[in-house]
Design an enzyme around this catalytic site. Structure first.
Site, mmCIF file in Angstrom:
data_model
loop_
_atom_site.group_PDB
_atom_site.id
_atom_site.type_symbol
_atom_site.label_atom_id
_atom_site.label_comp_id
_atom_site.label_asym_id
_atom_site.label_seq_id
_atom_site.Cartn_x
_atom_site.Cartn_y
_atom_site.Cartn_z
ATOM 1 N N LYS A 164 0.865 -1.185 0.000
ATOM 2 C CA LYS A 164 0.000 0.000 0.000
ATOM 3 C C LYS A 164 0.898 1.230 0.000
ATOM 4 C CE LYS A 164 -4.433 1.609 1.706
ATOM 5 N NZ LYS A 164 -5.393 1.256 0.648
HETATM 6 C C1 LIG Z 1 -6.573 0.662 0.261
HETATM 7 C C2 LIG Z 1 -6.901 0.055 -1.048
HETATM 8 C C3 LIG Z 1 -7.997 -0.808 -1.230
HETATM 9 C C4 LIG Z 1 -8.996 -1.080 -0.151
HETATM 10 O O1 LIG Z 1 -8.447 -1.837 0.876
HETATM 11 P P1 LIG Z 1 -9.129 -1.823 2.300
HETATM 12 O O2 LIG Z 1 -8.178 -2.586 3.143
HETATM 13 O O3 LIG Z 1 -10.432 -2.465 2.176
HETATM 14 O O4 LIG Z 1 -9.265 -0.395 2.698
HETATM 15 C C5 LIG Z 1 -8.159 -1.409 -2.449
HETATM 16 N N1 LIG Z 1 -7.332 -1.158 -3.475
HETATM 17 C C6 LIG Z 1 -6.280 -0.340 -3.350
HETATM 18 C C7 LIG Z 1 -5.408 -0.105 -4.506
HETATM 19 C C8 LIG Z 1 -6.033 0.292 -2.141
HETATM 20 O O5 LIG Z 1 -4.987 1.108 -2.028
#
Ligand SMILES: *Cc1c(COP(=O)(O)O)cnc(C)c1O
Length: 313
Positions: A164
């Site tokens: 992330k």
């Molecule tokens: C943060 C994010 C999500 C959603 O993830 P959650 O853990 O449900 O918040 C989905 N796709 C991407 C690219 C993200 O950065």
């Protein structure tokens, strides 16, 4: 000094201290550093008026992913998961939140803009935890008109979607802007083989022939916490059959229901894909049932999955 006019928190957490939000400054020379390899999380806390309690949703799972992302980009990081969790709780208490909140921990290498590669393993980082009011209520009939993007989703050996990382968002940003200039609300991205991945910032699920299907975690997606929760809720609470598998583009055109799932959007229905209606274009029954169960569980109105809720007060 007034820096930001939107609603902001009074306090922000920076490198171990809770300081006034407006004092959290950086030098212009470090611009870009938060994003080149910067790692972040998006976490929500939900207010329950009856319990007089603010519940952080799946805090530990978000922080596990935070530490996993930090490991993969080889950052030096001196905090334990427990310390970041406690810091998050302390910050929400300092801000005296009694409403829904979004929490954004992020970590980036210290340095000047000259060091563009930032390729120093284990280099010192800054940890920031920001938060802001974020009401999760929306029009229950809202559904998006989406397109399949002409931009290809990043892949594990290019910019790993599993991390992330702020930089990954450039891929989603290009797709989102392209969708908007073409008159759509949002895009869905395909991988290099033409299989469905996710939207920028939210995973995707479809319902076909009564079965809920979502791309597996090796299919160029972020390992979403909401996605994992939806799979559990759908199977255990609603007894909907679920599959994690590759999804074809044309299945988007045949699905009875489609929705995005992520911390910010929660469960966001899709009304059409490439102008072809999804079902009858209205929010479908499974999507509604999942929205309801999800909303009740995150807020603690439904007592199931207490391990997903960390009380702040
Ligand atoms: C943060 C994010 C999500 C959603 O993830 P959650 O853990 O449900 O918040 C989905 N796709 C991407 C690219 C993200 O950065």
């Amino acid at each position: 000094m007034e820096i930001y006019r939107e609603e902001v928190a009074a306090w922000i957490w920076r490198n171990g201290k809770i300081i006034p939000w407006n004092d959290a400054l950086v030098h212009v020379n470090s611009v870009g550093h938060a994003s080149v390899a910067g790692i972040f999380e998006g976490i929500k806390a939900y207010w329950n008026q009856e319990d007089n309690q603010l519940y952080l949703f799946r805090l530990e799972d978000h922080l596990d992913r935070f530490l996993a992302s930090i490991k993969m980009v080889r950052f030096g990081f001196r905090y334990s998961k427990e310390e970041v969790a406690q810091a998050t709780i302390n910050l929400l208490r300092a801000n005296e939140y009694r409403r829904d909140v979004y929490v954004r921990p992020y970590v980036f290498q210290k340095g000047m803009i000259r060091e563009l590669l930032q390729a120093t393993p284990g280099k010192e980082t800054e940890l920031i935890i920001d938060s802001w009011p974020f009401d999760s209520y929306r029009d229950p009939n809202q559904a998006l008109h989406v397109c399949v993007s002409s931009w290809t989703r990043i892949s594990d050996n290019v910019l790993p979607p599993r991390i992330k990382c702020f930089s990954n968002y450039h891929n989603g940003r290009l797709a989102a802007m392209d969708a908007k200039v073409s008159g759509y609300d949002w895009p869905i991205l395909l991988d290099g083989q033409g299989k469905v991945t996710e939207g920028p910032g939210a995973c995707l699920a479809i319902v076909r022939k009564g079965v809920l299907a979502t791309t597996s975690t090796t299919g160029s997606i972020l390992e979403g916490v909401t996605r994992a929760a939806v799979l559990e809720i759908a199977a255990e609470v609603l007894h909907i059959p679920c599959e994690e598998r590759p999804i074809d583009r044309t299945e988007l055109y045949l699905a009875e229901e489609i929705f995005f799932m992520g911390t910010g959007w929660e469960i966001m229905p899709v009304a059409s894909v490439d102008r072809l209606p999804v079902g009858d274009s209205r929010v479908g029954p499974m999507t509604r049932a999942i929205q309801k169960a999800f909303g009740d569980i995150v807020r603690g109105k439904d007592p199931r999955h207490p391990e997903w809720r960390t009380p702040v007060w």
